[in-house]
Structure formats: C-alpha cells, structure tokens
Write a protein that holds these residues in place. Structure first.
Motif, PDB file in Angstrom:
ATOM      1  N   TRP A   1      -3.045  23.249   7.249  1.00  0.00           N
ATOM      2  CA  TRP A   1      -2.899  24.586   6.670  1.00  0.00           C
ATOM      3  C   TRP A   1      -1.443  24.923   6.376  1.00  0.00           C
ATOM      4  O   TRP A   1      -0.988  26.042   6.589  1.00  0.00           O
ATOM      5  N   GLU A   2      -0.694  23.921   5.923  1.00  0.00           N
ATOM      6  CA  GLU A   2       0.708  24.074   5.528  1.00  0.00           C
ATOM      7  C   GLU A   2       1.629  24.456   6.692  1.00  0.00           C
ATOM      8  O   GLU A   2       2.788  24.816   6.468  1.00  0.00           O
ATOM      9  N   GLU A   3       1.146  24.372   7.908  1.00  0.00           N
ATOM     10  CA  GLU A   3       1.977  24.621   9.088  1.00  0.00           C
ATOM     11  C   GLU A   3       2.483  23.272   9.590  1.00  0.00           C
ATOM     12  O   GLU A   3       2.067  22.763  10.625  1.00  0.00           O
ATOM     13  N   TYR A   4       3.407  22.695   8.834  1.00  0.00           N
ATOM     14  CA  TYR A   4       3.796  21.313   9.064  1.00  0.00           C
ATOM     15  C   TYR A   4       4.585  21.112  10.350  1.00  0.00           C
ATOM     16  O   TYR A   4       4.749  19.964  10.798  1.00  0.00           O
TER      17      TYR A   4
ATOM     18  N   MET B   1       0.857  -1.188   0.000  1.00  0.00           N
ATOM     19  CA  MET B   1       0.000   0.000   0.000  1.00  0.00           C
ATOM     20  C   MET B   1       0.897   1.242   0.000  1.00  0.00           C
ATOM     21  O   MET B   1       1.722   1.414   0.890  1.00  0.00           O
ATOM     22  N   LYS B   2       0.734   2.074  -1.022  1.00  0.00           N
ATOM     23  CA  LYS B   2       1.503   3.317  -1.093  1.00  0.00           C
ATOM     24  C   LYS B   2       0.579   4.488  -0.798  1.00  0.00           C
ATOM     25  O   LYS B   2      -0.514   4.589  -1.353  1.00  0.00           O
ATOM     26  N   ILE B   3       1.038   5.359   0.074  1.00  0.00           N
ATOM     27  CA  ILE B   3       0.260   6.530   0.473  1.00  0.00           C
ATOM     28  C   ILE B   3       1.012   7.783   0.056  1.00  0.00           C
ATOM     29  O   ILE B   3       2.217   7.907   0.303  1.00  0.00           O
ATOM     30  N   THR B   4       0.293   8.688  -0.583  1.00  0.00           N
ATOM     31  CA  THR B   4       0.875   9.953  -1.025  1.00  0.00           C
ATOM     32  C   THR B   4       0.085  11.102  -0.422  1.00  0.00           C
ATOM     33  O   THR B   4      -1.152  11.144  -0.544  1.00  0.00           O
ATOM     34  N   PHE B   5       0.792  12.014   0.245  1.00  0.00           N
ATOM     35  CA  PHE B   5       0.164  13.251   0.696  1.00  0.00           C
ATOM     36  C   PHE B   5       0.141  14.216  -0.479  1.00  0.00           C
ATOM     37  O   PHE B   5       1.189  14.571  -1.025  1.00  0.00           O
ATOM     38  N   ILE B   6      -1.046  14.641  -0.870  1.00  0.00           N
ATOM     39  CA  ILE B   6      -1.186  15.521  -2.023  1.00  0.00           C
ATOM     40  C   ILE B   6      -1.174  16.978  -1.588  1.00  0.00           C
ATOM     41  O   ILE B   6      -0.313  17.754  -1.997  1.00  0.00           O
ATOM     42  N   PHE B   7      -2.111  17.348  -0.720  1.00  0.00           N
ATOM     43  CA  PHE B   7      -2.169  18.727  -0.220  1.00  0.00           C
ATOM     44  C   PHE B   7      -3.312  18.824   0.787  1.00  0.00           C
ATOM     45  O   PHE B   7      -4.367  18.215   0.591  1.00  0.00           O
ATOM     46  N   HIS B   8      -3.105  19.572   1.851  1.00  0.00           N
ATOM     47  CA  HIS B   8      -4.133  19.891   2.845  1.00  0.00           C
ATOM     48  C   HIS B   8      -4.723  18.612   3.458  1.00  0.00           C
ATOM     49  O   HIS B   8      -4.090  18.019   4.314  1.00  0.00           O
TER      50      HIS B   8
ATOM     51  N   GLU C   1      -5.632  21.207  -5.853  1.00  0.00           N
ATOM     52  CA  GLU C   1      -4.340  21.685  -5.354  1.00  0.00           C
ATOM     53  C   GLU C   1      -3.413  20.498  -5.130  1.00  0.00           C
ATOM     54  O   GLU C   1      -3.817  19.468  -4.611  1.00  0.00           O
ATOM     55  N   GLY C   2      -2.151  20.680  -5.497  1.00  0.00           N
ATOM     56  CA  GLY C   2      -1.194  19.596  -5.341  1.00  0.00           C
ATOM     57  C   GLY C   2      -1.221  18.672  -6.545  1.00  0.00           C
ATOM     58  O   GLY C   2      -2.185  18.640  -7.319  1.00  0.00           O
ATOM     59  N   ARG C   3      -0.166  17.911  -6.684  1.00  0.00           N
ATOM     60  CA  ARG C   3      -0.001  17.024  -7.839  1.00  0.00           C
ATOM     61  C   ARG C   3      -0.461  15.617  -7.491  1.00  0.00           C
ATOM     62  O   ARG C   3      -0.052  15.047  -6.471  1.00  0.00           O
ATOM     63  N   LEU C   4      -1.316  15.070  -8.335  1.00  0.00           N
ATOM     64  CA  LEU C   4      -1.707  13.676  -8.169  1.00  0.00           C
ATOM     65  C   LEU C   4      -0.523  12.765  -8.471  1.00  0.00           C
ATOM     66  O   LEU C   4       0.305  13.068  -9.341  1.00  0.00           O
ATOM     67  N   PRO C   5      -0.421  11.633  -7.789  1.00  0.00           N
ATOM     68  CA  PRO C   5       0.634  10.684  -8.141  1.00  0.00           C
ATOM     69  C   PRO C   5       0.348  10.061  -9.503  1.00  0.00           C
ATOM     70  O   PRO C   5      -0.779  10.127 -10.015  1.00  0.00           O
ATOM     71  N   ASP C   6       1.361   9.468 -10.086  1.00  0.00           N
ATOM     72  CA  ASP C   6       1.163   8.746 -11.338  1.00  0.00           C
ATOM     73  C   ASP C   6       0.230   7.560 -11.089  1.00  0.00           C
ATOM     74  O   ASP C   6       0.406   6.811 -10.113  1.00  0.00           O
ATOM     75  N   ILE C   7      -0.759   7.407 -11.951  1.00  0.00           N
ATOM     76  CA  ILE C   7      -1.761   6.371 -11.774  1.00  0.00           C
ATOM     77  C   ILE C   7      -1.707   5.428 -12.972  1.00  0.00           C
ATOM     78  O   ILE C   7      -1.987   5.840 -14.100  1.00  0.00           O
ATOM     79  N   PRO C   8      -1.328   4.174 -12.769  1.00  0.00           N
ATOM     80  CA  PRO C   8      -1.297   3.221 -13.884  1.00  0.00           C
ATOM     81  C   PRO C   8      -2.687   3.057 -14.505  1.00  0.00           C
ATOM     82  O   PRO C   8      -3.701   3.057 -13.803  1.00  0.00           O
TER      83      PRO C   8
ATOM     84  N   GLU D   1       5.524  16.476   5.947  1.00  0.00           N
ATOM     85  CA  GLU D   1       6.527  17.522   5.833  1.00  0.00           C
ATOM     86  C   GLU D   1       6.362  18.372   4.589  1.00  0.00           C
ATOM     87  O   GLU D   1       6.742  19.544   4.584  1.00  0.00           O
ATOM     88  N   TYR D   2       5.803  17.796   3.525  1.00  0.00           N
ATOM     89  CA  TYR D   2       5.696  18.537   2.265  1.00  0.00           C
ATOM     90  C   TYR D   2       4.715  17.808   1.338  1.00  0.00           C
ATOM     91  O   TYR D   2       4.545  16.586   1.430  1.00  0.00           O
ATOM     92  N   PRO D   3       4.043  18.535   0.450  1.00  0.00           N
ATOM     93  CA  PRO D   3       3.177  17.897  -0.553  1.00  0.00           C
ATOM     94  C   PRO D   3       3.987  16.965  -1.444  1.00  0.00           C
ATOM     95  O   PRO D   3       5.121  17.248  -1.808  1.00  0.00           O
ATOM     96  N   GLY D   4       3.389  15.832  -1.774  1.00  0.00           N
ATOM     97  CA  GLY D   4       4.062  14.834  -2.584  1.00  0.00           C
ATOM     98  C   GLY D   4       4.816  13.786  -1.779  1.00  0.00           C
ATOM     99  O   GLY D   4       5.344  12.834  -2.362  1.00  0.00           O
ATOM    100  N   GLN D   5       4.864  13.948  -0.473  1.00  0.00           N
ATOM    101  CA  GLN D   5       5.550  12.972   0.371  1.00  0.00           C
ATOM    102  C   GLN D   5       4.869  11.604   0.251  1.00  0.00           C
ATOM    103  O   GLN D   5       3.642  11.501   0.189  1.00  0.00           O
TER     104      GLN D   5
END
Length: 231
Positions: free
Chosen positions: A196-199, A1-8, A27-34, A222-226
């Motif tokens: 609210w981006e106050e990580y 199971m892979k988890i990606t933080f996108i935004f907010h 907002e934020g980038r979606l991960p690559d989706i096969p 810590e950051y979007p895309g993590q």
C-alpha cells in the motif's frame, strides 16, 4: 532474469524469450517489452487492486499476449476470446512453454507457481496469513491453518523468485506469511508486495528478530519502476 516492480502487487519477470506480468491492473508503468518476446499476463483474482478489464486492451499493443486469469474473473462464454484462459485453484496448466500450478488463496482467487525457461516463479496474489486485530480468535486460527495448508504444498521447493505480501495493515502480524513461506520453501530472490505504498515496512521487517536468517535473498521495494537483475 530482470524483475521490475510495477505497482502494489504487480511485477514483471523478463526472461530470454518471454515476460510474465503478474497482477497488473493499469497502475504503474509497464517495462519496455521487446516485440520478439512472448507476453503473459497472470492475474490472481478480481479485486480492483489486482485486476481491471482495461488491461485486456493491451492485446492491441502486444498481439502475442495471453492472459491467465483466475476464474472468479468472469466472462460470458461468448465474450471470452481464445487468448484469455481461466484457471482455478489446485490445478496445473500448460500454455506453450509455460507451466502453471495454482494454490488456493486465503482471500480470493489463486496463487501462481509459474515455470518456464528453466525458472520457477511464485506469486502469492492474496494468499497470505491474514491476521486481523478485532477478528474472533476462531477466525484468525482458521486463517492460519488454511494458509499453512497451502504453503505446505511448496515445502522443500526452490523458487528463483518469489513475491509475497507484506501488508502494513496487519500490524505486528504483517510478516507472518512471509516468514512461514521462507521456512518452507527456498527462494533465490524474495520480494515484498501489497505494501500500500508504505515502503518503509520493507526495511522495518529486516529488523524483526523472528526474521533472522531468512532474508539473505530479500529485496525490499522502494519505488514503482524499481528493477533488479537476478541470475
């Protein structure tokens, strides 16, 4: 199971055959989706930091996508396509191999308990113990009771992943909702959201004496895309 933080409050949970995308609003980038994977967008309510109608256009990019939207996200009957499903609080739904239960938010809309491919995932949406300085004592007490009533429905359950608000605007009360959730349910991995981006709050909560013993499976953002890979 892979988890990606996108935004907010938006996370993607990728499994072998499907990917669940919670509260994405552009907002934020979606991960690559096969292309081979089934895509589900789950949006907990209509607030602009949890849903925007522009995401419906992603159906062009992901033709097999389905949308599970809280019913406060309204459509005229003639305008809602058959791949958009309306869900309400306190119900259970089946969408192919995906089973969804909903809880009633203490703000608007629903929280999701989504089960598929042997995994159970909790996304709170805006179901949280909102305690605001300046509100009347009765309001805050009622909020606490309503939050506990919903979370008590999960008592003793195991979540492979859980996404729970940690909102810095609440000051000293920011972690109360997460604390109560972790006292009632077990999570193989728990992630804060609605920060609210106050990580920095993700680290400061680990220093709270009241959270001692509850955060052994906690993953601060810590950051979007993590990304994290969770067994």
């Amino acid at each position: 199971m892979k988890i990606t933080f996108i935004f907010h409050s938006s996370f993607a949970v990728e499994l072998e055959k499907s990917i669940l995308i919670f509260d994405y609003y552009g907002e934020g980038r979606l991960p690559d989706i096969p292309e081979c994977k089934k895509v589900y967008f789950l949006n907990s309510h209509s607030h602009q930091d949890h849903f925007k109608r522009e995401i419906l256009k992603l159906k062009d990019k992901y033709p097999n996508a389905e949308y599970l939207l809280s019913r406060d996200i309204r459509f005229r009957p003639s305008e809602r396509p058959d791949w958009v499903h309306s869900v309400k609080a306190g119900e259970q739904y089946h969408f192919g191999n995906l089973h969804v239960r909903t809880l009633r938010s203490t703000d608007m809309g629903v929280a999701f308990v989504a089960e598929t491919e042997g995994k159970r995932i909790y996304h709170a949406g805006d179901l949280n113990w909102w305690h605001w300085d300046g509100e009347e004592k009765a309001w805050n007490n009622n909020m606490a009771a309503n939050y506990k009533k919903e979370i008590d429905k999960l008592e003793g359950e195991y979540m492979d992943a859980a996404f729970v608000p940690l909102d810095p605007r609440l000051g000293d009360a920011c972690f109360w909702g997460m604390k109560y959730f972790l006292e009632k349910a077990e999570a193989g991995a728990v992630f804060p959201m609605h920060c609210w981006e106050e990580y920095q709050i993700c680290k400061s909560v680990e220093k709270q004496p009241a959270m001692s013993g509850l955060l052994k499976h906690y993953h601060g953002i810590e950051y979007p895309g993590q990304e994290w890979k969770i067994c």
